[in-house]
Design a protein around this motif. Sequence first.
Motif, mmCIF file in Angstrom:
data_model
loop_
_atom_site.group_PDB
_atom_site.id
_atom_site.type_symbol
_atom_site.label_atom_id
_atom_site.label_comp_id
_atom_site.label_asym_id
_atom_site.label_seq_id
_atom_site.Cartn_x
_atom_site.Cartn_y
_atom_site.Cartn_z
ATOM 1 N N ALA A 143 56.310 23.178 -36.786
ATOM 2 C CA ALA A 143 56.215 24.587 -37.522
ATOM 3 C C ALA A 143 57.778 24.619 -38.111
ATOM 4 O O ALA A 143 57.734 24.882 -39.436
ATOM 5 C CB ALA A 143 55.995 25.487 -36.360
ATOM 6 N N PHE A 199 55.771 32.776 -34.676
ATOM 7 C CA PHE A 199 55.536 31.924 -33.860
ATOM 8 C C PHE A 199 55.391 32.476 -32.432
ATOM 9 O O PHE A 199 54.252 32.415 -31.836
ATOM 10 C CB PHE A 199 56.482 30.659 -33.750
ATOM 11 C CG PHE A 199 56.102 29.830 -33.025
ATOM 12 C CD1 PHE A 199 55.340 28.551 -33.266
ATOM 13 C CD2 PHE A 199 56.398 29.601 -31.473
ATOM 14 C CE1 PHE A 199 55.034 27.615 -32.609
ATOM 15 C CE2 PHE A 199 56.033 28.482 -30.645
ATOM 16 C CZ PHE A 199 55.116 27.701 -31.383
ATOM 17 N N TYR A 246 51.875 27.846 -34.023
ATOM 18 C CA TYR A 246 51.874 26.775 -35.047
ATOM 19 C C TYR A 246 51.038 27.306 -36.331
ATOM 20 O O TYR A 246 51.621 27.384 -37.298
ATOM 21 C CB TYR A 246 51.538 25.515 -34.576
ATOM 22 C CG TYR A 246 51.403 24.637 -35.574
ATOM 23 C CD1 TYR A 246 52.417 23.957 -36.337
ATOM 24 C CD2 TYR A 246 50.404 24.280 -36.239
ATOM 25 C CE1 TYR A 246 52.466 23.055 -37.583
ATOM 26 C CE2 TYR A 246 49.808 23.256 -37.289
ATOM 27 C CZ TYR A 246 51.062 22.738 -37.893
ATOM 28 O OH TYR A 246 51.047 21.657 -38.880
#
Length: 470
Positions: free
Chosen positions: A31, A52, A336
Amino acid sequence: MSTFAIVLSLVLLMFLAYRGYTVLLLAPIMAALAVILSGDVSQMLPIYTETFMRALGNYMLAFFPIFLLGALFGQLMADSGAATSIARWIERTLGSKHAILTVVLACGILTYGGVSLFVVAFAIYPIAKSLFRDADIPKRLVAPAIALGSFTFTMTALPGTPSIQNAIPIKYFGTNTFSAPGLGLIGGLIMFALGMLWLRSREHKARVAGEGYGNHNDHEVGLRGMVGEADMGGDINKTMPLLLALLPLVLVIGVNALFTYGIFPGMEWSFLKERFPTMDATKQTGMWALIIALVVAIVTLLLVSIGRWSNLQESINKGVLGSMLPIFNTASEVGYGAVIASLAGFAIIRDAVLNVSSNPLISEAVAMNVLAGITGSSSGGLSIALQTLGADYLRMATEAGISPDLLHRVAVMSAGVFDSLPHCGAIITLLSICKLTHKESYLNIAAMTIVIPLMALSVVIALGTMFGSF
């Protein structure tokens, strides 16, 4: 550039996961890579903490009880001897002449009753290899038989199945685990019937060629020796009376159905508004019914197994701790996905996926398959897809007059197709348990978990498009 960053991070995630690196670390790193390559370096830390971690936390809040109770129930079924009793009963009933059917049915009954597919694989493998050896069926077909019974119709198609895959869409579509029961049954029957036909044809071909069981060192400790005999499958020699072994499995499905169709629909939820003003109770009842069913089954199993435990505390701890890694892995993948969805380049990918077909069911199936294939996880791919596109598909379905129940069933069945590519952790674990290689068994596994489920999915989409949800 942002679209390229997303594609690159996805490819690396798939490649490194296949090489065995944990998703817990890969998900935030990939990510971050996508964010950096997209030119949002200055916002990387806020994206991590606010996007996240928030998505990860929300997923944990929604699904932790299902992971926890499911893992605990599976461990208790294994350690009490209930799982072995059911498998042995099917073995005695059908005999060695029907070794393949015995293994498939044993796995199917256990997984449909709520036992973790990994626990089932560990519990059934010793019985399966003995049956296949006695029937002189190639050992390479053991893994595909277990895969058919554990990874297909009971995981994604049969109505009411307590698998985590079948629970995930509830949060996004306001559905329940029995969504589109008629179509689910049709899809499940197609998977089972075609899977059995394929395996029996492979058995027949092997007999004509004189292949036989083969020479295998079945006394190697393999993965079971690495994790400990009781860590996953328990004592395979411990048994209990059949009716007592079956009772918890029946309760999982029965209690779930009772609350889903009998109790919750007739309840008035207005009394919750004062304390929980933002909660829509009607969208939570599917999850509540499953939680109640698992709790009732666990308590019942503990009661009927009094005096049978070698170490109940150890079994409970193993079951609870066994839920941690799966939920954190999946939650990390959801985090992600949330980061990817926040990047500018995702709009191009989203529009491409949404415009694959004017039929929302086909578009949804493509999205679920692609993401499940990339992540090597049906629950992970399903979670990412619904986190990023769930609202779009619900809107498209509403505009097209498509029931959320049908959307639910297609999403779950789609996530169970390309999730089992060679890098899939479940496939790697299954082959390790069975002491087989990709070269020996993967093509037949792929027939069970990719080709046949894709055919079943196509039939369900076609019937759903013509006749709606039933």
